[in-house]
Write a protein that holds these residues in place. Sequence first.
Motif, mmCIF file in Angstrom:
data_model
loop_
_atom_site.group_PDB
_atom_site.id
_atom_site.type_symbol
_atom_site.label_atom_id
_atom_site.label_comp_id
_atom_site.label_asym_id
_atom_site.label_seq_id
_atom_site.Cartn_x
_atom_site.Cartn_y
_atom_site.Cartn_z
ATOM 1 N N HIS A 36 65.261 14.273 51.509
ATOM 2 C CA HIS A 36 65.381 13.119 52.279
ATOM 3 C C HIS A 36 64.057 12.242 51.578
ATOM 4 C CE1 HIS A 36 67.587 15.991 54.767
ATOM 5 N NE2 HIS A 36 68.327 14.662 54.587
ATOM 6 N N LEU A 37 63.039 12.165 51.821
ATOM 7 C CA LEU A 37 61.557 11.751 51.454
ATOM 8 C C LEU A 37 60.665 12.373 51.267
ATOM 9 C CD1 LEU A 37 62.149 8.741 52.814
ATOM 10 C CD2 LEU A 37 60.777 9.302 54.809
ATOM 11 N N HIS A 67 63.553 24.359 43.226
ATOM 12 C CA HIS A 67 63.463 25.515 43.850
ATOM 13 C C HIS A 67 64.259 25.494 45.616
ATOM 14 C CE1 HIS A 67 63.670 29.980 44.453
ATOM 15 N NE2 HIS A 67 62.761 29.209 45.453
ATOM 16 N N HIS A 68 63.698 24.437 46.346
ATOM 17 C CA HIS A 68 63.384 24.236 47.928
ATOM 18 C C HIS A 68 64.275 23.629 47.881
ATOM 19 C CE1 HIS A 68 60.389 27.117 48.653
ATOM 20 N NE2 HIS A 68 59.357 26.874 47.564
ATOM 21 N N PHE A 69 64.443 22.371 46.950
ATOM 22 C CA PHE A 69 65.252 21.516 47.650
ATOM 23 C C PHE A 69 66.975 20.650 46.339
ATOM 24 C CE2 PHE A 69 61.143 19.268 49.464
ATOM 25 C CZ PHE A 69 61.407 20.572 50.755
ATOM 26 N N LEU A 74 67.292 14.535 43.792
ATOM 27 C CA LEU A 74 66.952 15.757 43.727
ATOM 28 C C LEU A 74 68.298 16.404 43.936
ATOM 29 C CD1 LEU A 74 62.727 15.778 44.126
ATOM 30 C CD2 LEU A 74 64.409 15.404 41.867
ATOM 31 N N LYS A 75 69.679 16.728 44.307
ATOM 32 C CA LYS A 75 70.212 17.729 44.562
ATOM 33 C C LYS A 75 70.675 17.263 43.223
ATOM 34 C CE LYS A 75 74.801 18.237 48.305
ATOM 35 N NZ LYS A 75 74.918 17.542 49.118
ATOM 36 N N ARG A 101 57.359 19.947 40.680
ATOM 37 C CA ARG A 101 58.697 19.498 40.123
ATOM 38 C C ARG A 101 59.905 20.840 39.389
ATOM 39 N NH1 ARG A 101 58.120 17.657 35.399
ATOM 40 N NH2 ARG A 101 58.428 15.471 34.920
ATOM 41 N N ALA A 102 59.215 21.752 39.839
ATOM 42 C CA ALA A 102 59.862 23.161 39.991
ATOM 43 C C ALA A 102 59.955 23.840 41.435
ATOM 44 C CB ALA A 102 58.756 24.998 39.619
ATOM 45 N N ALA A 103 59.251 23.055 41.925
ATOM 46 C CA ALA A 103 59.684 23.902 42.822
ATOM 47 C C ALA A 103 60.646 22.564 44.570
ATOM 48 C CB ALA A 103 57.713 23.280 44.551
#
Length: 220
Positions: free
Chosen positions: A106-107, A98-100, A215-216, A93-95
Amino acid sequence: MADSNEMTINLVVLGKTQTGKSAAGNSLLGSADFESRLSPSSVTMCCRLGRSGRILGLIRRNGCESALRVRVLDTPGYPHSALSKEQVTDMVRAALAHHFGEEGLHLALLVLRADLPLCPDESDDTVQLIQELLGPTWKDFTAVLLTHADKAEETGYSEETYLHSASSTLLSLLSSIQHKYIFLDNHNSIIKAERNNVLKKLLNFIQKNNYQVLLKHSKE
């Protein structure tokens, strides 16, 4: 999005230990970013983001060829030989955030082995984890990646006959995600043409979902 002539897709690979998540991530990236090997214990201990170079020949936008970039988040499997479910969930969840968090996901690719049956308890654990990570609309943003398809082919199964013989658990899962699935031949996945075929299918799933992302969030 880097520019109008370039498109980036954000993917995460999820699934049990030793299903081939890291190898699948490497196949999608066309690289060896993630450690992948046979082991009596879980190999992936943390989340790691891999990035492809510019991939040409797959997409056209406004009549012009565009370059594609692929970003893949590799994750520890669950069940894991050294990490609890809570540790895996919190880490992933944290990653993802952080990244997305800015561009969105997208998928999510749920990685399953084509040469092993999917049983109800196993499916329940995996789906529950994805629901916790992605939320109530997880079905719209999840596809199944069936690895080791070459082993199924060696025993005489085509994609059609494989699905005819698949467990009701797998068929029910595929139905719930609108039959978004891809068979990945582990032997041929490093071949450029095979990789491009897989990427084209993923792009088709993303297009059918109207290029929506999950998740944005905006940074405060």
